[in-house]
Every structure is written in C-alpha cells, then in structure tokens.
Design a protein around this motif. Sequence first.
Motif, PDB file in Angstrom:
ATOM      1  N   ILE A 157      -0.980 -34.033 -26.930  1.00 19.81           N
ATOM      2  CA  ILE A 157      -0.687 -33.659 -25.539  1.00 19.81           C
ATOM      3  C   ILE A 157      -1.265 -34.706 -24.597  1.00 19.81           C
ATOM      4  N   GLU A 158      -0.415 -35.166 -23.678  1.00 18.45           N
ATOM      5  CA  GLU A 158      -0.892 -36.059 -22.621  1.00 18.45           C
ATOM      6  C   GLU A 158      -0.772 -35.311 -21.302  1.00 18.45           C
ATOM      7  N   VAL A 159      -1.838 -35.330 -20.514  1.00 13.71           N
ATOM      8  CA  VAL A 159      -1.889 -34.596 -19.252  1.00 13.71           C
ATOM      9  C   VAL A 159      -1.635 -35.565 -18.106  1.00 13.71           C
ATOM     10  N   ILE A 183       2.419 -31.882 -18.534  1.00 12.20           N
ATOM     11  CA  ILE A 183       2.037 -32.443 -19.823  1.00 12.20           C
ATOM     12  C   ILE A 183       3.279 -32.970 -20.521  1.00 12.20           C
ATOM     13  N   ARG A 207       8.675 -33.640 -19.402  1.00  8.02           N
ATOM     14  CA  ARG A 207       7.435 -33.198 -18.783  1.00  8.02           C
ATOM     15  C   ARG A 207       7.535 -31.695 -18.567  1.00  8.02           C
ATOM     16  N   ILE A 230      -3.027 -23.082 -22.371  1.00  2.33           N
ATOM     17  CA  ILE A 230      -2.146 -23.724 -21.393  1.00  2.33           C
ATOM     18  C   ILE A 230      -1.293 -22.648 -20.730  1.00  2.33           C
ATOM     19  N   ASN A 232      -6.216 -37.445 -23.569  1.00  2.00           N
ATOM     20  CA  ASN A 232      -5.222 -37.226 -24.615  1.00  2.00           C
ATOM     21  C   ASN A 232      -5.791 -36.225 -25.602  1.00  2.00           C
ATOM     22  N   GLU A 244       0.191 -30.136 -12.065  1.00  2.00           N
ATOM     23  CA  GLU A 244      -0.059 -30.970 -13.229  1.00  2.00           C
ATOM     24  C   GLU A 244       1.074 -30.769 -14.216  1.00  2.00           C
TER      25      GLU A 244
END
Length: 179
Positions: free
Chosen positions: A120-122, A83, A91, A107, A133, A81
């Motif tokens: 934060i966007e995952v 972010i 990223r 995190i 978000n 993953e």
Amino acid sequence: IVTRRDISPIEIACNSSSKIEWIFTSIYFITILLSQRYPLEHSESEMALLLYKKLRKELTTMEEKTINIKETIQEPVSTKESISINNGDSRYEIESIEQELPNVLKIVFTDTIPESFGDIEVYTPGGTPEDCNLTGYDTAYLADGQTVYLSNDGSVSVEPESLDDTETILLPEPPSDSE
C-alpha cells in the motif's frame, strides 16, 4: 472570403480548420446558391458575404468564450487522502488509515473498495506520495461496510462460537444468613 467561380464550395469547406468553420463556410455557399435561385434586394455575393461576416463574428466570440472557460477550469484537487495497491494506477480515497494491532491495519474507505490488497502506498490530499509504504498487507483480516482490516501475517478474524449450542449451567445458590 472571396467568391471565385473556379474553386468549388466543397473544396473551400474541406480546407476549413474546424467543424464550426466548415459549417459556416457551407452556410455561406448555400446562401449563394439560394440567392442565385431566389434573388433578393442585395446581390448574391453581398448577401452571402454579410451573412458570413455575421456568422464569422459569432464564431470568433464563441471561440474566445471557449478559450476563457478552458483557462478558468482547473482539475479538481482531492481533499482526501488516497492509497494505491501494488503501485497500481488506481487510487482509492480513504477517510483514515491507522495501525489497529501490531500486524493489522484499519482502513476506512470513502467509496470504492479494492478487490485485492498487497503493498500500500499512501498519498496526501493533493496527490503527493507520502513517505509511507506499507508492505505485505494482502490478507483481509475483517471487513465491515467501508472499513477494512488488513493483516500482513496472514491472520484473519475468527468470530466467537454462538452461545445457542451451549448447555445452561446452574450455579448453586448462595447460603442464606439463617444457616
């Protein structure tokens, strides 16, 4: 290639479509010039043409191999993953992201840690944005190696006071059974 005396080798070489073709065309004309100065068994045109055909065949083979290699190379797909911060282009790969306390997010980063935080966007391991978000996580609550705790209410972790500055308190001894 047809040898024409009214076109200079430089003009033909400059009209080549690639650097490699330009090199081979140049070799062809150098061969012609050398064979004029140092005659061999074949005539100059035949020798130069044979060399050019051989080099051209090699060039074609090289180009085909290059095309095949380019077709088989795929962009690496992230298996972790990631972010992004404040909708930025960068990223950051993560091991995990989870809610540690009501206003604190934990995190664990795999390598690079951002210098600042915020919204934060995952993203999934394939790079697709998740429907998640997290807004306002701009305060570093606590940092420990690759693990960062962020708060969205401005709170920070406070270390307890050291015990070195406190006095030793003696407790009374318990009564003995004989009393």
